[in-house]
Scaffold this active site. Sequence first.
Site, short mmCIF file in Angstrom:
data_model
loop_
_atom_site.label_atom_id
_atom_site.label_comp_id
_atom_site.label_asym_id
_atom_site.label_seq_id
_atom_site.Cartn_x
_atom_site.Cartn_y
_atom_site.Cartn_z
N ASP A 1 -6.14 -4.01 0.38
CA ASP A 1 -5.95 -3.81 1.83
C ASP A 1 -7.53 -3.85 2.54
O ASP A 1 -7.88 -3.08 3.36
CB ASP A 1 -5.32 -2.53 2.19
CG ASP A 1 -4.68 -2.68 3.54
OD1 ASP A 1 -5.10 -3.51 4.56
OD2 ASP A 1 -4.28 -1.43 4.12
N HIS B 1 0.76 -1.23 0.00
CA HIS B 1 -0.05 0.05 -0.13
C HIS B 1 1.10 1.28 0.01
O HIS B 1 0.61 1.97 1.09
CB HIS B 1 -1.04 -0.07 1.12
CG HIS B 1 -0.64 -0.66 2.32
ND1 HIS B 1 0.60 0.06 3.15
CD2 HIS B 1 -1.13 -1.19 3.39
CE1 HIS B 1 0.93 -0.72 4.18
NE2 HIS B 1 -0.26 -1.28 4.53
#
Lengths: 426, 310
Positions: free
Chosen positions: A307, A234
């Site tokens: 995520d 991320h």
Amino acid sequence: MKRLYKNAQIASADSPKLPSADVLVEGDRIIGVAASISDASDAEVIDCTGRILLPALFDIHVHAREPGQEQKENIASCAEAAINGGVTGFIMMPNTTPAIDNAGVVRTVLESARRARIGSSIYTAGAITKGRKGEELAGIAAMKNAGAVLLTDDGFPVDNPQVLRRAMEYARDHDLPLASHCEVKELSGKGSMHEGSVSYSLGLPGIPSISEEICIARDIRLAEFTGTHLNIQHVSTARGMDTIWRAKQRGIRVTCEIAPHHLLFNHEDIGDFDTHYKMNPPLRTKEDNAALLEGLIAGKFDVIATDHAPHTPFEKNQDFASAPFGITGLETALVSLYDRFIAKGIFGWDIIVKHYSAQPRSLFKLPTVPVQEGGVAEFIVFNPNRTTTFTREFMKSKSLNTPFLDKQLQGQIERVIYRGEELLAR
Amino acid sequence: MTPRKDLLDIASLSNEEIEFVLANAAPFKDLFRRSVKKVPPLRGRTVLTLFYEPSTRTRSSFEVAASRLSADVTHFDVEFSSVVKGESILDTVETLEAMQLDYIVVRHKQAGIPNLIARNTAASVINAGDGWHAHPTQALLDAFTAREVLEDLRGRRALIVGDIQHSRVARSTSLIFRRLGMEVAYLAPGSLMPRQIPDEITTFGNWQDAFDWKPDIVYLLRVQSERLDEPFFPSATEYHNNFGLTDARLKVLNDRKLWLMHPGPVNRGVEITDAGMNYERSLINQQVENGIAVRMSVLYWLRPGAAPVA
């Protein structure tokens, strides 16, 4: 029993072009892809005029919350959420209670996963360190033997560089990629959002970009030194992305993820302390959005990964600092990326296929699922002319912590086919 | 003017609303010179003070303001409540909702708690300070006080000195000063100066430059003693020497006839000296008195049950 997907536009990883074709499926295979298939009178015909047919998605960054946090999600609900979003395989993160940090827990979660409709495509990561405490190495070889495909302490960085070095050496020798959640804890402090103009006006402690960027630089240097395949999770800042890109150009084995929310939103969206915009790494600035989007189009990211981080309404309905980090993503990713980018001509379907279907699988040496004759029938039928409203009833995840709740977006996942079987048909 | 349910910050107020509150504070203040200081507008209404952070001054100020408007005033004692046993804020709010209160005055160490409560109650919520975020009644009383001595604030300059990073007062008061036409500058050690403040605010790292900017008001912030343990600055003495209002700097204020403000309570010997406390153009006590008048004006203005402003 055959099924003929008639007159679809076929998306691929290689080109934004969407050639029209009929796709014939029998059993778990695609047995024909051609401009027109007319000799399939025994097949059920599904009119796909105006629809996109694309390889099903694979998400390498998912929090299924099992074991121990089943009030948020479990593997079964997570798998249904994935199917609802066109995702037919994913990798579970080990920040569960207890952590997935030994072969026993790896076996338990994989056994649980097998019961899901996409069970044989659900994989798990194992923790780098025992209890994700960053101190002692977890049983890496045993976890690999039990089926773990990735090592990560996701949610936390491994603070101690010596521990990380040893873990990388071990991971390299066992041919496991190691994924880093990059953050210098001391720099993040009690921060709950990006440190910038909005954290100033809301009076919230900030997480500076350098917290992430310094750790990215450190972990890449360690990966270079040890020769380990490092995946940076991320990435949220333009500088972080550039650091990784330079390392790739030097031939270092580093890959990286972009989460849809870091493309779609920035710190200004937090507005009146809306905890549906609280995640870690935090939403950064408009400038970061633009740079990350440009980077995705330029091929600087290997994969799109959500995520997916479910939390209950009770947990999210607190003040901003107290609410947990994370939003769900499996069910909204494809439609939101279509609505914001593809529908507006900002990028083509190839970006999705390449980064959210093909490369995530290749990264873990799994076969890709292109729509081609002889291939596994694992694809999505997407209708760009219909809309999706992300209501409570629509969502299959146990949690509703998404900024898209009750919002209507352009595009709809009409069908999801997994190994020849229609898991979803709207 | 649309009726407003809550007062959560300065940013969401219109100039018209700010002027309305400031204008009504004046007649309330006039009452204080009378022997009977009480008026009836809030008779039969209930005001609850919900303080999760200790604050004798602000809480008393609200309680006196509510009493002078004839409201019934109750304090929800957080210290002894189940809050310390882990009851969530929203559980508490649900309990309070059942009591059908009219006004909830809330202070909390976390930014955004008043916003969260306001979304979940029909009562009017008044933010009495939340984390580093906002302290709107302090800002309103500061503006009222500054106008008493400077009249028209347009083109005037306020220098706010101290721990800007952790200060809700700096955020709210700088905002209202700018809305009323003042120029604002911050003076702080680099470690306590936020990196990204609004462009319109000038920043200084030392008193000399700040004095050269020619402020009309010097507004000192309290240095939180708990910050002394963190590496924001080396010691209280070093802070005093570099950023405090030393006697030498006080002389500059005196020579130039500058006004001195402070939200209280002060740390003698850190941001201010004994001499500073006795400075003839100190507005500190006037701020306290005006606080009651301004809070009366706020209570008088808000409408419990009105639709929340988005």
